[in-house]
Design a protein around this motif. Structure first.
Motif, PDB file in Angstrom:
ATOM      1  N   PRO A 453       1.236  -1.076  -0.169  1.00 47.59           N
ATOM      2  CA  PRO A 453       0.290   0.093  -0.021  1.00 47.59           C
ATOM      3  C   PRO A 453       0.773   1.182  -0.199  1.00 47.59           C
ATOM      4  O   PRO A 453       0.488   2.059  -0.890  1.00 47.59           O
ATOM      5  N   GLU A 454       1.826   1.497   0.624  1.00 45.81           N
ATOM      6  CA  GLU A 454       2.907   2.506   1.142  1.00 45.81           C
ATOM      7  C   GLU A 454       3.378   2.680  -0.129  1.00 45.81           C
ATOM      8  O   GLU A 454       3.406   3.471  -1.115  1.00 45.81           O
ATOM      9  N   GLU A 455       3.934   1.315  -1.251  1.00 48.94           N
ATOM     10  CA  GLU A 455       4.123   1.559  -2.189  1.00 48.94           C
ATOM     11  C   GLU A 455       3.501   1.970  -3.247  1.00 48.94           C
ATOM     12  O   GLU A 455       3.629   3.181  -4.427  1.00 48.94           O
ATOM     13  N   PHE A 456       2.058   1.983  -3.408  1.00 50.68           N
ATOM     14  CA  PHE A 456       0.956   2.911  -4.514  1.00 50.68           C
ATOM     15  C   PHE A 456       1.308   3.986  -4.126  1.00 50.68           C
ATOM     16  O   PHE A 456       1.043   4.481  -4.835  1.00 50.68           O
ATOM     17  N   GLN A 457       1.131   4.030  -2.762  1.00 42.23           N
ATOM     18  CA  GLN A 457       0.541   5.677  -2.629  1.00 42.23           C
ATOM     19  C   GLN A 457       1.782   6.323  -3.505  1.00 42.23           C
ATOM     20  O   GLN A 457       1.210   7.710  -3.422  1.00 42.23           O
ATOM     21  N   LEU A 458       3.390   5.786  -2.960  1.00 42.50           N
ATOM     22  CA  LEU A 458       4.169   6.745  -3.080  1.00 42.50           C
ATOM     23  C   LEU A 458       4.051   7.141  -5.485  1.00 42.50           C
ATOM     24  O   LEU A 458       3.963   8.438  -5.274  1.00 42.50           O
ATOM     25  N   ARG A 464       3.177  12.495 -10.070  1.00 45.41           N
ATOM     26  CA  ARG A 464       2.651  14.722 -10.775  1.00 45.41           C
ATOM     27  C   ARG A 464       4.013  15.364 -10.214  1.00 45.41           C
ATOM     28  O   ARG A 464       4.131  16.742 -11.152  1.00 45.41           O
ATOM     29  N   SER A 465       4.664  15.168  -9.512  1.00 41.87           N
ATOM     30  CA  SER A 465       6.150  16.265  -9.510  1.00 41.87           C
ATOM     31  C   SER A 465       7.166  16.255 -10.268  1.00 41.87           C
ATOM     32  O   SER A 465       7.704  16.789 -10.865  1.00 41.87           O
ATOM     33  N   GLN A 466       7.214  15.137 -10.720  1.00 42.34           N
ATOM     34  CA  GLN A 466       7.823  14.649 -12.016  1.00 42.34           C
ATOM     35  C   GLN A 466       9.355  14.681 -11.960  1.00 42.34           C
ATOM     36  O   GLN A 466       9.739  15.515 -12.088  1.00 42.34           O
ATOM     37  N   PRO A 467      10.609  14.416 -10.773  1.00 43.84           N
ATOM     38  CA  PRO A 467      11.427  14.628 -10.394  1.00 43.84           C
ATOM     39  C   PRO A 467      12.509  14.158 -11.129  1.00 43.84           C
ATOM     40  O   PRO A 467      12.648  12.997 -11.853  1.00 43.84           O
ATOM     41  N   ILE A 468      13.696  15.239 -11.162  1.00 50.24           N
ATOM     42  CA  ILE A 468      14.484  14.611 -12.517  1.00 50.24           C
ATOM     43  C   ILE A 468      15.520  13.344 -11.628  1.00 50.24           C
ATOM     44  O   ILE A 468      15.594  13.294  -9.850  1.00 50.24           O
ATOM     45  N   VAL A 469      15.720  12.542 -12.134  1.00 55.59           N
ATOM     46  CA  VAL A 469      16.176  11.240 -11.904  1.00 55.59           C
ATOM     47  C   VAL A 469      17.362  10.426 -12.323  1.00 55.59           C
ATOM     48  O   VAL A 469      17.841  11.022 -13.375  1.00 55.59           O
ATOM     49  N   ASP A 470      18.008  10.007 -11.513  1.00 59.06           N
ATOM     50  CA  ASP A 470      19.808   9.465 -12.011  1.00 59.06           C
ATOM     51  C   ASP A 470      19.070   7.930 -12.661  1.00 59.06           C
ATOM     52  O   ASP A 470      18.928   6.930 -12.508  1.00 59.06           O
ATOM     53  N   LYS A 471      18.638   8.014 -14.099  1.00 60.81           N
ATOM     54  CA  LYS A 471      18.304   6.751 -14.931  1.00 60.81           C
ATOM     55  C   LYS A 471      19.579   5.628 -14.378  1.00 60.81           C
ATOM     56  O   LYS A 471      18.913   4.747 -14.119  1.00 60.81           O
ATOM     57  N   ALA A 472      21.015   6.024 -14.722  1.00 62.95           N
ATOM     58  CA  ALA A 472      21.844   5.302 -14.264  1.00 62.95           C
ATOM     59  C   ALA A 472      21.850   4.284 -12.733  1.00 62.95           C
ATOM     60  O   ALA A 472      21.919   3.085 -12.667  1.00 62.95           O
ATOM     61  N   LYS A 473      21.364   4.674 -11.781  1.00 61.53           N
ATOM     62  CA  LYS A 473      21.043   4.323 -10.423  1.00 61.53           C
ATOM     63  C   LYS A 473      20.286   4.284 -10.543  1.00 61.53           C
ATOM     64  O   LYS A 473      19.833   3.204  -9.657  1.00 61.53           O
ATOM     65  N   LEU A 474      19.172   4.323 -10.981  1.00 61.30           N
ATOM     66  CA  LEU A 474      18.118   3.638 -10.774  1.00 61.30           C
ATOM     67  C   LEU A 474      17.726   2.061 -11.660  1.00 61.30           C
ATOM     68  O   LEU A 474      17.331   1.710 -11.345  1.00 61.30           O
ATOM     69  N   SER A 476      20.984   0.205 -11.836  1.00 64.65           N
ATOM     70  CA  SER A 476      21.073  -0.734 -10.936  1.00 64.65           C
ATOM     71  C   SER A 476      20.319  -0.594  -9.849  1.00 64.65           C
ATOM     72  O   SER A 476      21.552  -1.815  -8.888  1.00 64.65           O
ATOM     73  N   ALA A 477      19.121  -0.169  -9.450  1.00 66.89           N
ATOM     74  CA  ALA A 477      18.778  -0.433  -7.914  1.00 66.89           C
ATOM     75  C   ALA A 477      18.924  -1.719  -8.202  1.00 66.89           C
ATOM     76  O   ALA A 477      18.141  -3.259  -9.097  1.00 66.89           O
ATOM     77  N   SER A 478      18.987  -3.229  -7.244  1.00 66.05           N
ATOM     78  CA  SER A 478      18.821  -4.550  -7.000  1.00 66.05           C
ATOM     79  C   SER A 478      17.473  -5.016  -6.266  1.00 66.05           C
ATOM     80  O   SER A 478      17.735  -6.389  -7.132  1.00 66.05           O
ATOM     81  N   SER A 479      16.490  -3.978  -6.150  1.00 65.93           N
ATOM     82  CA  SER A 479      15.491  -3.947  -6.300  1.00 65.93           C
ATOM     83  C   SER A 479      13.897  -3.719  -6.509  1.00 65.93           C
ATOM     84  O   SER A 479      14.467  -1.862  -6.389  1.00 65.93           O
ATOM     85  N   VAL A 480      13.097  -3.604  -5.961  1.00 60.72           N
ATOM     86  CA  VAL A 480      11.449  -2.803  -6.441  1.00 60.72           C
ATOM     87  C   VAL A 480      11.332  -2.175  -5.488  1.00 60.72           C
ATOM     88  O   VAL A 480      11.862  -0.831  -5.534  1.00 60.72           O
ATOM     89  N   GLU A 481      12.041  -2.386  -4.272  1.00 57.05           N
ATOM     90  CA  GLU A 481      12.053  -1.546  -2.743  1.00 57.05           C
ATOM     91  C   GLU A 481      13.340  -0.372  -3.055  1.00 57.05           C
ATOM     92  O   GLU A 481      13.383   0.927  -2.874  1.00 57.05           O
ATOM     93  N   GLU A 482      14.539  -0.638  -3.396  1.00 59.39           N
ATOM     94  CA  GLU A 482      15.462  -0.216  -3.882  1.00 59.39           C
ATOM     95  C   GLU A 482      15.312   1.380  -4.457  1.00 59.39           C
ATOM     96  O   GLU A 482      15.484   2.584  -4.328  1.00 59.39           O
ATOM     97  N   ALA A 483      14.829   0.391  -5.848  1.00 58.98           N
ATOM     98  CA  ALA A 483      14.822   1.426  -6.682  1.00 58.98           C
ATOM     99  C   ALA A 483      13.221   2.839  -6.918  1.00 58.98           C
ATOM    100  O   ALA A 483      13.871   4.212  -6.492  1.00 58.98           O
ATOM    101  N   LEU A 484      11.955   2.475  -5.721  1.00 61.12           N
ATOM    102  CA  LEU A 484      11.683   2.969  -4.972  1.00 61.12           C
ATOM    103  C   LEU A 484      12.277   4.642  -4.053  1.00 61.12           C
ATOM    104  O   LEU A 484      11.104   5.381  -3.826  1.00 61.12           O
ATOM    105  N   GLU A 485      13.472   3.587  -3.428  1.00 61.25           N
ATOM    106  CA  GLU A 485      13.868   4.789  -2.334  1.00 61.25           C
ATOM    107  C   GLU A 485      14.727   5.553  -3.416  1.00 61.25           C
ATOM    108  O   GLU A 485      14.393   6.564  -2.738  1.00 61.25           O
ATOM    109  N   ILE A 486      15.425   5.112  -4.225  1.00 61.96           N
ATOM    110  CA  ILE A 486      15.795   5.828  -4.961  1.00 61.96           C
ATOM    111  C   ILE A 486      14.959   7.651  -5.993  1.00 61.96           C
ATOM    112  O   ILE A 486      15.247   8.612  -5.701  1.00 61.96           O
ATOM    113  N   ALA A 487      13.890   6.441  -5.873  1.00 61.70           N
ATOM    114  CA  ALA A 487      13.340   7.779  -6.959  1.00 61.70           C
ATOM    115  C   ALA A 487      12.373   8.817  -6.056  1.00 61.70           C
ATOM    116  O   ALA A 487      12.361   9.248  -6.518  1.00 61.70           O
TER     117      ALA A 487
END
Length: 493
Positions: A453-458, A464-474, A476-487
């Motif tokens: 539920p927390e991940e879906f809420q994110l 909506r915010s459309q943040p600038i993200v580091d594509k390479a870092k995203l 390289s994430a080892s899991s969905v949880e880590e990728a969402l933390e980066i985002a």
């Protein structure tokens, strides 16, 4: 000035910001007291001239909603919340049921009897949006007039009157068109109306399909979109030989990436579903009893079937409203950010409305329950109050399949935003997977399968915010949880 801008300009100049004061209304003393002097009821003006007024079938004439789907149900709730439903609101629907949460029809409604299928009144609106269940008695208690099984077939906008299929004459002050869509059908000449061939838009359609599924052995589903995927998952619960046929080279091509589609296709194959991709259909064949027996493809091959479900999309149910301003490029009735058409006093909401998508600065039409709910609430709030904020919708889509008892894996994914730009996929699908769309360095859309539920809420916050993200870092994430933390970190930076 472009046609779209001209239509929007006309809508904004011909209608006041606050349009809750009807152009016609009953002449009750309490209602007359609410109207400014310049808004004298049409009925009293006609009577004062010695003209006999016509009789109309609807007692509640100030506000009329045409259509009995999700949008109508959520609009009715908003009228009630604003104290403007009792004795003022009439809903006209072609169905025999009060508004209900239509997505259930291709999901739990199709489960076999032993797997606890959904049934009315369990999924009347507004339970899907976390509100009260609005049964037929609810509408009676709230003073809302319901006209069932009698669709509107004619409209006279100058006289503000409607004609139904049975010949009833209805009067309106403000009119809300919430007619939704109709299923795209195969022509009769290629077997589109044979016994055993089904389309799903209403309860009656789903009931007919359930009757067929209970007698079937081989089911062919035409279409690889939402309906195709959801009906196929339900057919698995009936232990039927199930095949999906579609012309594209992957499932849900308008949203899924090829890689994501491949993961879902493998899940379906594990459940026994077969795929025939890149195929076009020549015709549906019938047996001696006239019932469908096979699907014949353009290459001459055939697939045996005693039940065929057609899920090839839908088109706006324009009906008698084609003289209103139409958006020819995307279909539907053109409206502004308050869902006003260019004709004063007439609004369109839900699937049938072509509206400005503020966040991406383009016109669009959305066939989805979330938009049906939100557009209804926004329109009615604008109609009844001084609310003038432009509708600011964030596209949202989801699906839930294999949710019946005994399923080896229940699937639920959610997507928010815009699927444009490059993609980054994280996770191996089991137990979860995420896909991110990045355009010019900004995260524009995100899909998560089997999220918490927390991940879906994110997800909507990111889209909506459309943040600038580091594509390479995203990537390289080892899991969905880590990728969402980066985002999420990008969101907060």
């Amino acid at each position: 000035m472009s046609p779209v801008r001209r239509a929007m300009a006309l809508a904004s100049t011909t209608l006041p910001a606050k349009t809750g004061l009807s152009l016609w209304c009953p002449t009750s003393p309490s209602l007359a007291r609410r109207l400014p002097a310049r808004f004298s009821p049409i009925g009293s003006r006609i009577a004062s001239r010695g003209v006999v007024t016509a009789s109309f079938a609807n007692e509640n004439r100030e506000f009329v909603i045409i259509g009995g789907g999700n949008a109508a149900g959520y609009a009715a709730r908003t009228f009630v919340e604003n104290g403007m439903a009792d004795g003022r609101l009439c809903i006209v629907t072609k169905e025999a049921y009060a508004p209900y949460e239509r997505p259930a029809l291709t999901k739990a409604y199709l489960f076999p009897p032993e797997k606890k299928p959904a049934r009315l009144p369990g999924f009347h609106t507004c339970v899907g949006g976390g509100g009260e269940r609005q049964t037929p008695d609810w509408y009676k208690e709230k003073g809302i007039e319901m006209i069932y099984e009698d669709p509107v077939t004619g409209a006279d906008f100058e006289k503000q009157t409607l004609t139904t299929n049975t010949g009833k004459q209805l009067k309106y002050g403000s009119l809300i068109i919430a007619t939704g869509c109709t299923a795209s059908r195969f022509p009769d000449k290629i077997g589109g109306n044979l016994p055993g061939v089904h389309y799903i838009r209403e309860v009656a359609d789903a009931d007919s399909l359930i009757s067929s599924l209970g007698k079937s052995k081989k089911v062919v589903i035409v279409g690889g979109g939402y309906i195709g995927m959801e009906v196929a998952a339900a057919a698995v619960a009936w232990n039927l030989d199930t095949t999906i046929v579609f012309p594209e080279d992957q499932l849900l091509q308008r949203l899924f990436t090829p890689s994501l589609a491949q993961r879902y296709e493998e899940l379906y194959r594990q459940n026994g579903v077969k795929f025939v991709k890149g195929a076009s259909i020549n015709n549906l064949e019938a047996g001696s009893d006239g019932r469908v027996t096979a699907v014949k493809l353009a290459d001459g091959s055939t697939i045996e079937a005693d039940t065929v479900v057609i899920g090839i999309g839908a088109k706006p149910a324009i009906g008698p409203f084609e003289t209103l301003s139409m958006n020819k490029s995307i279909g539907g009735i053109q409206v502004d950010g308050l869902f006003r058409t260019s004709t004063p006093g007439i609004f369109a909401i839900g699937d049938v409305a072509a509206f400005p998508l503020k966040i991406y600065d383009r016109m669009t039409r959305v066939e989805h329950v979330d938009h049906a709910r939100r557009s209804a609430q926004h329109c009615v709030k604008s109609l009844l109050t001084a609310h003038t904020d432009t509708y600011d919708y964030l596209p949202y889509f989801y699906s839930r399949v294999f949710e019946y008892e005994g399923s080896s894996r229940k699937v639920w994914w959610q997507f928010y935003g815009d699927n444009v730009g490059e993609t980054v996929e994280v996770g191996n699908f089991d137990p979860k997977i995420a896909t991110f769309w990045i355009d010019s360095g900004r995260l524009k859309g995100a899909l998560v399968e089997s999220g918490s539920p927390e991940e879906f809420q994110l997800l909507p916050k990111l889209a909506r915010s459309q943040p600038i993200v580091d594509k390479a870092k995203l990537a390289s994430a080892s899991s969905v949880e880590e990728a969402l933390e980066i985002a999420q970190a990008a969101l907060q930076s």
